[in-house]
Write an enzyme that holds these catalytic residues in place. Sequence first.
Site, PDB file in Angstrom:
ATOM      1  N   ASN A   1       0.829  -1.212   0.000  1.00 38.08           N
ATOM      2  CA  ASN A   1       0.000   0.000   0.000  1.00 38.08           C
ATOM      3  C   ASN A   1       0.865   1.264   0.000  1.00 38.08           C
ATOM      4  O   ASN A   1       0.517   2.263  -0.634  1.00 38.08           O
ATOM      5  CB  ASN A   1      -0.976  -0.004   1.178  1.00 38.08           C
ATOM      6  CG  ASN A   1      -2.237  -0.800   0.852  1.00 38.08           C
ATOM      7  OD1 ASN A   1      -2.380  -1.336  -0.240  1.00 38.08           O
ATOM      8  ND2 ASN A   1      -3.161  -0.872   1.800  1.00 38.08           N
TER       9      ASN A   1
ATOM     10  N   GLY B   1      -4.433  13.355 -10.375  1.00 31.11           N
ATOM     11  CA  GLY B   1      -5.756  13.936 -10.182  1.00 31.11           C
ATOM     12  C   GLY B   1      -5.871  14.470  -8.766  1.00 31.11           C
ATOM     13  O   GLY B   1      -4.904  15.039  -8.245  1.00 31.11           O
TER      14      GLY B   1
ATOM     15  N   CYS C   1      -7.975   2.668   3.272  1.00 36.33           N
ATOM     16  CA  CYS C   1      -6.717   1.909   3.366  1.00 36.33           C
ATOM     17  C   CYS C   1      -5.465   2.760   3.149  1.00 36.33           C
ATOM     18  O   CYS C   1      -4.696   2.964   4.078  1.00 36.33           O
ATOM     19  CB  CYS C   1      -6.742   0.761   2.376  1.00 36.33           C
ATOM     20  SG  CYS C   1      -8.151  -0.325   2.641  1.00 36.33           S
TER      21      CYS C   1
HETATM   22  C1  UGA Z   1      -6.057  -0.476  -1.787  1.00 33.53           C
HETATM   23  C2  UGA Z   1      -5.076  -1.395  -2.509  1.00 33.53           C
HETATM   24  O1  UGA Z   1      -5.063  -1.092  -3.908  1.00 33.53           O
HETATM   25  C3  UGA Z   1      -5.456  -2.853  -2.313  1.00 33.53           C
HETATM   26  O2  UGA Z   1      -4.504  -3.708  -2.906  1.00 33.53           O
HETATM   27  C4  UGA Z   1      -5.521  -3.126  -0.809  1.00 33.53           C
HETATM   28  O3  UGA Z   1      -5.919  -4.472  -0.549  1.00 33.53           O
HETATM   29  C5  UGA Z   1      -6.540  -2.185  -0.176  1.00 33.53           C
HETATM   30  O4  UGA Z   1      -6.139  -0.835  -0.412  1.00 33.53           O
HETATM   31  C6  UGA Z   1      -6.557  -2.455   1.296  1.00 33.53           C
HETATM   32  O5  UGA Z   1      -5.574  -2.196   1.969  1.00 33.53           O
HETATM   33  O6  UGA Z   1      -7.530  -3.053   1.770  1.00 33.53           O
HETATM   34  P1  UGA Z   1      -8.525   0.397  -2.370  1.00 33.53           P
HETATM   35  O7  UGA Z   1      -8.429   1.209  -1.131  1.00 33.53           O
HETATM   36  O8  UGA Z   1      -9.757  -0.384  -2.639  1.00 33.53           O
HETATM   37  O9  UGA Z   1      -7.328  -0.670  -2.418  1.00 33.53           O
HETATM   38  O10 UGA Z   1      -8.338   1.396  -3.581  1.00 33.53           O
HETATM   39  P2  UGA Z   1      -7.299   1.650  -4.763  1.00 33.53           P
HETATM   40  O11 UGA Z   1      -7.797   1.045  -5.996  1.00 33.53           O
HETATM   41  O12 UGA Z   1      -5.919   1.293  -4.341  1.00 33.53           O
HETATM   42  O13 UGA Z   1      -7.412   3.227  -4.902  1.00 33.53           O
HETATM   43  C7  UGA Z   1      -7.044   4.058  -3.807  1.00 33.53           C
HETATM   44  C8  UGA Z   1      -7.179   5.499  -4.154  1.00 33.53           C
HETATM   45  O14 UGA Z   1      -6.186   5.890  -5.086  1.00 33.53           O
HETATM   46  C9  UGA Z   1      -8.520   5.913  -4.781  1.00 33.53           C
HETATM   47  O15 UGA Z   1      -8.952   7.103  -4.165  1.00 33.53           O
HETATM   48  C10 UGA Z   1      -8.179   6.140  -6.227  1.00 33.53           C
HETATM   49  O16 UGA Z   1      -9.018   7.078  -6.842  1.00 33.53           O
HETATM   50  C11 UGA Z   1      -6.760   6.658  -6.123  1.00 33.53           C
HETATM   51  N1  UGA Z   1      -5.942   6.481  -7.334  1.00 33.53           N
HETATM   52  C12 UGA Z   1      -5.709   5.241  -7.822  1.00 33.53           C
HETATM   53  C13 UGA Z   1      -5.401   7.581  -7.966  1.00 33.53           C
HETATM   54  O17 UGA Z   1      -5.581   8.742  -7.525  1.00 33.53           O
HETATM   55  N2  UGA Z   1      -4.646   7.404  -9.087  1.00 33.53           N
HETATM   56  C14 UGA Z   1      -4.399   6.184  -9.606  1.00 33.53           C
HETATM   57  O18 UGA Z   1      -3.690   6.087 -10.625  1.00 33.53           O
HETATM   58  C15 UGA Z   1      -4.948   5.076  -8.965  1.00 33.53           C
END
Ligand code: UGA
Length: 439
Positions: A213, A258, A265
């Site tokens: 993470n 963004g 998490c």
């Molecule tokens: C994250 C991890 O990706 C998972 O692998 C992990 O299991 C989980 O936390 C956890 O610890 O339980 P999640 O919180 O569901 O998963 O969300 P992400 O898909 O990681 O996105 C997190 C944030 O980053 C969102 O707000 C998303 O909009 C943002 N983000 C993501 C960006 O701003 N830019 C990106 O390129 C990708």
Amino acid sequence: MRLSVIGCGYLGAVHAATMASIGHEVVGIDIDEDRVETLSRGEAPFYEPYLQDLLTAGIQSGRLIFSTDMAEASGAKAHFIAVGTPQQKDGTSADLTYVDAAVDGLLPCLRAGDVVAGKSTVPVGTATRLAPRVEAVGAALVWNPEFLREGWAVKDTIDPDRLVVGIRTGTDGVDGAAAVDVLREVYHPAVAKNTPFIVTDLATAELVKVAANAFLATKISFINAMAEIAEVTGADVTQLADAIGHDARIGRRFLGAGIGFGGGCLPKDIRAFSARAEELGRGESVAFLREVDAINLRRRDRAVDLVVDALGGSVFKKNVTVLGAAFKPYSDDIRDSPALDVAVRLHGLGAWVTVTDPAAIENAQRLHPQLNYVEDRDEALREADAIIMVTEWDEYRRELTPEHAASLARGRVAIDGRNGWDAAAWRAAGWTYYGMGRP
Ligand code: UGA
């Protein structure tokens, strides 16, 4: 196999339903009576694609039950700890109250040979602290971190990229290998597909999760730092991300600049990791995570500033439509949502803020009743002086055309908080388009 899952939040409810779907007999246990009642009716208590179907099927098959009574865990062979580890109210460390309570509550239900598998994200050292309690009754404690993403949780649970199991080493009387075999049987479909199955010690397993993470958060903040530089040089961070992303060592995923990351998490995990590193006398090793956090929070300020500037220096009594409230698409989770944060700040500056979201309005309304919520996207866009996309749901990113938006809004200011729109198309339709880190 008979399994128990302690804690039925975003992680536990999905785990319980998914495990039942691959043939196990599962009891999900939670202290929240409403939640248990909802789940027992086969209803998903939150938005997560495919969860509803799995719950209904599981309950109907008789292999999935939910209860508030910890005694129901008796007779299960493996017990999964899936309770929350939120940020402490008065600090940045993880609050382990629920993990401790879950383990203590489980002890009377354990038999010799049972496996307790921790899935909650915990500070390194927690499992070693808890293990003697579990071992005292002849059971084994393993740490089996979870990597599921909200919105993809069912797929990630059934078909994960990798499985990690941390076992206690160097302790007499604990059969780590037998515990690992139990988990291989639990995850039989993934094991049959030769999914990487990595056995480590407890500390490594705990660290794998927070390191993953922390890396993801750092990757996002890296590209957002580049966006800040792009903003003062006229460069375009989306092209920059495409160009560096072609390098397989870097990769394009998670280089979406963004308004930054949020959710239950990444933000709390990097803070808890920093706090734990300080305790261990290694604060400097992850000092960069404070900067990662700071960059991330600055992006929210930037989005608000863009709206203010675009509206001529003040949003007072201006209609601003905020597209999105969830911290990311395909989720109704608003924990530390950058989207909602931006909406609340604009409201604080005197704007008439209308928020719309396909899934998260109910949750958002509970936390921030002061904002105006409209379920229908087009209704929300009507008479807007400015619109800002803060969660890239398909309804906003792909399906909303600039021409259609123009037929509803009053003004022509479009702020793309997720760099998801085609800037040229919006400009061609008469909008003044602002991206994040784009000219
Ligand atoms: C994250 C991890 O990706 C998972 O692998 C992990 O299991 C989980 O936390 C956890 O610890 O339980 P999640 O919180 O569901 O998963 O969300 P992400 O898909 O990681 O996105 C997190 C944030 O980053 C969102 O707000 C998303 O909009 C943002 N983000 C993501 C960006 O701003 N830019 C990106 O390129 C990708």
